[in-house]
Design a protein around this motif. Structure first.
Motif, PDB file in Angstrom:
ATOM      1  N   ASN A 244       0.830  -1.209   0.000  1.00  0.00           N
ATOM      2  CA  ASN A 244       0.000   0.000   0.000  1.00  0.00           C
ATOM      3  C   ASN A 244       0.861   1.256   0.000  1.00  0.00           C
ATOM      4  N   GLY A 245       2.007   1.206   0.666  1.00  0.00           N
ATOM      5  CA  GLY A 245       2.929   2.347   0.637  1.00  0.00           C
ATOM      6  C   GLY A 245       3.418   2.633  -0.778  1.00  0.00           C
ATOM      7  N   VAL A 246       3.823   1.582  -1.491  1.00  0.00           N
ATOM      8  CA  VAL A 246       4.269   1.730  -2.878  1.00  0.00           C
ATOM      9  C   VAL A 246       3.121   2.274  -3.731  1.00  0.00           C
ATOM     10  N   LEU A 247       1.947   1.696  -3.562  1.00  0.00           N
ATOM     11  CA  LEU A 247       0.790   2.099  -4.358  1.00  0.00           C
ATOM     12  C   LEU A 247       0.454   3.578  -4.162  1.00  0.00           C
ATOM     13  N   TYR A 248       0.393   4.020  -2.921  1.00  0.00           N
ATOM     14  CA  TYR A 248       0.038   5.416  -2.661  1.00  0.00           C
ATOM     15  C   TYR A 248       1.122   6.381  -3.127  1.00  0.00           C
ATOM     16  N   GLU A 249       2.388   5.976  -3.056  1.00  0.00           N
ATOM     17  CA  GLU A 249       3.462   6.834  -3.581  1.00  0.00           C
ATOM     18  C   GLU A 249       3.283   7.052  -5.083  1.00  0.00           C
ATOM     19  N   LEU A 250       2.987   5.995  -5.807  1.00  0.00           N
ATOM     20  CA  LEU A 250       2.781   6.124  -7.256  1.00  0.00           C
ATOM     21  C   LEU A 250       1.509   6.913  -7.568  1.00  0.00           C
ATOM     22  N   CYS A 251       0.458   6.661  -6.809  1.00  0.00           N
ATOM     23  CA  CYS A 251      -0.800   7.377  -7.048  1.00  0.00           C
ATOM     24  C   CYS A 251      -0.655   8.874  -6.757  1.00  0.00           C
ATOM     25  N   GLU A 252       0.200   9.204  -5.821  1.00  0.00           N
ATOM     26  CA  GLU A 252       0.452  10.625  -5.550  1.00  0.00           C
ATOM     27  C   GLU A 252       1.106  11.282  -6.764  1.00  0.00           C
ATOM     28  N   GLN A 253       1.974  10.563  -7.444  1.00  0.00           N
ATOM     29  CA  GLN A 253       2.699  11.105  -8.594  1.00  0.00           C
ATOM     30  C   GLN A 253       1.789  11.446  -9.770  1.00  0.00           C
ATOM     31  N   ILE A 254       0.678  10.762  -9.917  1.00  0.00           N
ATOM     32  CA  ILE A 254      -0.152  10.988 -11.104  1.00  0.00           C
ATOM     33  C   ILE A 254      -1.132  12.145 -10.942  1.00  0.00           C
ATOM     34  N   GLY A 255      -1.312  12.629  -9.726  1.00  0.00           N
ATOM     35  CA  GLY A 255      -2.186  13.779  -9.506  1.00  0.00           C
ATOM     36  C   GLY A 255      -3.658  13.409  -9.397  1.00  0.00           C
ATOM     37  N   ASP A 256      -4.413  14.332  -8.854  1.00  0.00           N
ATOM     38  CA  ASP A 256      -5.825  14.097  -8.537  1.00  0.00           C
ATOM     39  C   ASP A 256      -6.675  13.838  -9.785  1.00  0.00           C
ATOM     40  N   ALA A 257      -6.457  14.604 -10.844  1.00  0.00           N
ATOM     41  CA  ALA A 257      -7.280  14.436 -12.048  1.00  0.00           C
ATOM     42  C   ALA A 257      -7.121  13.031 -12.628  1.00  0.00           C
TER      43      ALA A 257
END
Length: 169
Positions: free
Chosen positions: A21-34
């Motif tokens: 989940n840490g890896v997943l959220y780090e990557l999801c943060e990189q792509i931005g909210d939109a």
């Protein structure tokens, strides 16, 4: 380690869950909210909605594990509308899962629960099965998200359970 019992399984999977989940959220943060909210044709539409679903189901299953009961299911439940709150809740929930499996009270494992599934069938199930479901459900939906991240050119990296850093075994 010569043998692994169900308590070891729970601790190993809780550690794995925190790592993934840490890896997943780090990557999801990189792509931005939109990009997180864009409908990608996933089962829950967007990455953000899938992250919400994962958190919601974890709370439900953790309730079953702790009390033997679950709140009524509501597929429309939104745990958090903004990513930072969702991420904070994810970290807190992962810590609660780890704390639960690390507890010295394992009496819950001897318990059988009746639960009506979404298919309307009532089953008598060992509560241990719900811990397995929690981790299996996480893996299932994380893979949907990682597939979308891969399409965007983001490398999710290693997902092998035996390679979990600092396994508590």
């Amino acid at each position: 380690m010569a043998k692994m019992n169900f308590n070891d399984y729970g601790r190993a999977m809780a550690k794995y869950n925190i790592w993934q989940n840490g890896v997943l959220y780090e990557l999801c943060e990189q792509i931005g909210d939109a990009e997180r909210r864009r409908d990608r044709g996933m089962f829950f539409g967007s990455i953000h909605a899938t992250l919400n679903h994962l958190l919601y189901i974890d709370h439900r299953i953790l309730g079953i594990l702790k009390t033997g009961q679950a709140e009524p299911f509501d597929a429309r439940t939104i745990m958090a509308d903004d990513f930072e709150t969702l991420r904070k809740m994810r970290v807190e929930t992962d810590a609660a899962i780890a704390e639960f499996v690390d507890s010295s009270d394992h009496g819950w494992q001897d318990d059988i629960r009746e639960l009506m599934g979404l298919d309307g069938v009532t089953r008598k199930l060992p509560r241990q099965l719900f811990l397995m479901q929690l981790f299996n459900h996480q893996t299932h939906h994380r893979s949907q998200i990682t597939s979308e991240l891969h399409k965007m050119g983001l490398d999710y990296g290693i997902t092998d359970v035996p390679l979990t850093p600092d396994l508590p075994l």
